[in-house]
Design a protein around this motif. Structure first.
Motif, PDB file in Angstrom:
ATOM      1  N   ASN A   8       0.907  -1.284  -0.059  1.00 43.54           N
ATOM      2  CA  ASN A   8       0.114   0.110  -0.103  1.00 43.54           C
ATOM      3  C   ASN A   8       0.912   1.245   0.082  1.00 43.54           C
ATOM      4  O   ASN A   8       0.486   2.265   0.436  1.00 43.54           O
ATOM      5  CB  ASN A   8      -0.966  -0.080   1.228  1.00 43.54           C
ATOM      6  CG  ASN A   8      -1.806   1.194   1.349  1.00 43.54           C
ATOM      7  OD1 ASN A   8      -2.278   1.559   0.221  1.00 43.54           O
ATOM      8  ND2 ASN A   8      -2.394   1.396   2.177  1.00 43.54           N
ATOM      9  N   SER A  32      -2.551  -4.840   2.647  1.00 45.89           N
ATOM     10  CA  SER A  32      -1.720  -3.670   3.384  1.00 45.89           C
ATOM     11  C   SER A  32      -1.281  -4.196   4.837  1.00 45.89           C
ATOM     12  O   SER A  32      -2.235  -4.396   5.463  1.00 45.89           O
ATOM     13  CB  SER A  32      -2.442  -2.529   3.465  1.00 45.89           C
ATOM     14  OG  SER A  32      -1.464  -1.580   4.187  1.00 45.89           O
ATOM     15  N   PRO A  37      -4.467   4.241   5.648  1.00 45.89           N
ATOM     16  CA  PRO A  37      -4.177   4.652   4.312  1.00 45.89           C
ATOM     17  C   PRO A  37      -2.807   5.029   3.869  1.00 45.89           C
ATOM     18  O   PRO A  37      -1.952   5.243   4.677  1.00 45.89           O
ATOM     19  CB  PRO A  37      -5.134   5.686   3.733  1.00 45.89           C
ATOM     20  CG  PRO A  37      -6.037   5.685   4.836  1.00 45.89           C
ATOM     21  CD  PRO A  37      -5.475   4.963   6.245  1.00 45.89           C
ATOM     22  N   PHE A  58      -1.574  11.714   5.065  1.00 43.05           N
ATOM     23  CA  PHE A  58      -1.895  10.871   3.836  1.00 43.05           C
ATOM     24  C   PHE A  58      -1.771  11.498   2.287  1.00 43.05           C
ATOM     25  O   PHE A  58      -2.247  12.653   2.143  1.00 43.05           O
ATOM     26  CB  PHE A  58      -3.547  10.598   4.103  1.00 43.05           C
ATOM     27  CG  PHE A  58      -3.685   9.999   5.494  1.00 43.05           C
ATOM     28  CD1 PHE A  58      -2.936   8.601   5.631  1.00 43.05           C
ATOM     29  CD2 PHE A  58      -4.216  10.624   6.565  1.00 43.05           C
ATOM     30  CE1 PHE A  58      -3.333   7.951   6.688  1.00 43.05           C
ATOM     31  CE2 PHE A  58      -4.378   9.923   7.777  1.00 43.05           C
ATOM     32  CZ  PHE A  58      -3.786   8.596   7.705  1.00 43.05           C
ATOM     33  N   ARG A  60      -3.462  10.455  -0.527  1.00 46.23           N
ATOM     34  CA  ARG A  60      -4.595  10.223  -1.301  1.00 46.23           C
ATOM     35  C   ARG A  60      -5.767  10.861  -0.306  1.00 46.23           C
ATOM     36  O   ARG A  60      -5.636  10.435   0.812  1.00 46.23           O
ATOM     37  CB  ARG A  60      -4.951   8.894  -1.910  1.00 46.23           C
ATOM     38  CG  ARG A  60      -3.791   8.356  -2.806  1.00 46.23           C
ATOM     39  CD  ARG A  60      -3.863   9.296  -4.072  1.00 46.23           C
ATOM     40  NE  ARG A  60      -2.688   9.028  -5.075  1.00 46.23           N
ATOM     41  CZ  ARG A  60      -1.417   9.178  -5.146  1.00 46.23           C
ATOM     42  NH1 ARG A  60      -1.024   9.913  -4.088  1.00 46.23           N
ATOM     43  NH2 ARG A  60      -0.798   8.722  -6.147  1.00 46.23           N
ATOM     44  N   TYR A  65      -9.788   5.055  -2.217  1.00 48.78           N
ATOM     45  CA  TYR A  65      -9.912   3.445  -2.618  1.00 48.78           C
ATOM     46  C   TYR A  65     -11.356   2.958  -2.975  1.00 48.78           C
ATOM     47  O   TYR A  65     -11.436   2.391  -4.147  1.00 48.78           O
ATOM     48  CB  TYR A  65      -9.697   2.697  -1.195  1.00 48.78           C
ATOM     49  CG  TYR A  65      -8.215   2.967  -0.823  1.00 48.78           C
ATOM     50  CD1 TYR A  65      -7.216   2.153  -1.323  1.00 48.78           C
ATOM     51  CD2 TYR A  65      -8.042   3.906   0.418  1.00 48.78           C
ATOM     52  CE1 TYR A  65      -6.005   2.502  -0.801  1.00 48.78           C
ATOM     53  CE2 TYR A  65      -6.631   4.038   0.562  1.00 48.78           C
ATOM     54  CZ  TYR A  65      -5.619   3.193   0.051  1.00 48.78           C
ATOM     55  OH  TYR A  65      -4.215   3.580   0.569  1.00 48.78           O
ATOM     56  N   ILE A  72      -9.517  -2.522  -0.375  1.00 46.80           N
ATOM     57  CA  ILE A  72      -8.205  -2.203   0.554  1.00 46.80           C
ATOM     58  C   ILE A  72      -8.585  -3.282   1.780  1.00 46.80           C
ATOM     59  O   ILE A  72      -9.680  -3.114   2.378  1.00 46.80           O
ATOM     60  CB  ILE A  72      -7.879  -0.992   0.981  1.00 46.80           C
ATOM     61  CG1 ILE A  72      -6.649  -0.616   1.638  1.00 46.80           C
ATOM     62  CG2 ILE A  72      -9.211  -0.063   1.169  1.00 46.80           C
ATOM     63  CD1 ILE A  72      -5.568  -1.161   1.104  1.00 46.80           C
ATOM     64  N   TYR A  74      -6.897  -3.339   5.140  1.00 50.08           N
ATOM     65  CA  TYR A  74      -5.647  -2.801   6.170  1.00 50.08           C
ATOM     66  C   TYR A  74      -5.146  -3.969   7.218  1.00 50.08           C
ATOM     67  O   TYR A  74      -6.102  -4.816   7.776  1.00 50.08           O
ATOM     68  CB  TYR A  74      -6.294  -1.705   6.886  1.00 50.08           C
ATOM     69  CG  TYR A  74      -6.339  -0.367   5.974  1.00 50.08           C
ATOM     70  CD1 TYR A  74      -5.367   0.030   5.279  1.00 50.08           C
ATOM     71  CD2 TYR A  74      -7.793  -0.020   5.830  1.00 50.08           C
ATOM     72  CE1 TYR A  74      -5.631   1.170   4.493  1.00 50.08           C
ATOM     73  CE2 TYR A  74      -7.947   0.849   5.065  1.00 50.08           C
ATOM     74  CZ  TYR A  74      -6.909   1.599   4.472  1.00 50.08           C
ATOM     75  OH  TYR A  74      -7.388   2.639   3.554  1.00 50.08           O
TER      76      TYR A  74
END
Length: 124
Positions: A8, A32, A37, A58, A60, A65, A72, A74
């Motif tokens: 990620n 990830s 993120p 961050f 993005r 996502y 995603i 996490y």
């Protein structure tokens, strides 16, 4: 087509963006190890001291996502890859794939240069 991306970070995000631009219909699953993120480690010291807000870490926006239809996951480090079965194991879960991209990053080699130990490598 189901594409699993391990990672990620910058390479994983760039790959996901490129895949999505080329194929709106493919399924992208991103595994990830991180629990947050995509972020820049550069302003972490300033965040800890309180001079930078969390959102500035961050790279993005919060909807990245979802907007790019990236599933995603996490906190999902990959424990095993079975190429012949086309699956990866993240915890107790087997994730099947048609294509696999390993973009999990690396550790940089820093040569023993005199005076480098106290140098600051990144700033924002």
């Amino acid at each position: 087509m189901k594409i699993v991306i391990i990672g990620n970070g910058p390479a994983a995000i760039s790959a996901a963006e490129t895949l999505r631009a080329q194929d709106q219909g493919c399924e992208i699953v991103m595994l990830s190890q991180e629990k947050v993120p995509f972020y820049s480690p550069c302003p972490l010291a300033e965040y800890v001291e309180g001079s930078v807000c969390r959102e500035r870490l961050f790279l993005r926006d919060a909807d990245f996502y979802a907007r790019n239809a990236i599933n995603i996951r996490y906190g999902s480090p990959v424990r095993r890859i079975e190429p012949s079965a086309r699956r990866v194991w993240s915890g107790d879960e087997a994730v099947a794939y048609d294509r696999l991209l390993i973009a999990s990053g690396s550790r940089a080699f820093v040569p023993p240069i005199p005076g480098l130990a106290g140098a600051r490598e990144c700033s924002n």
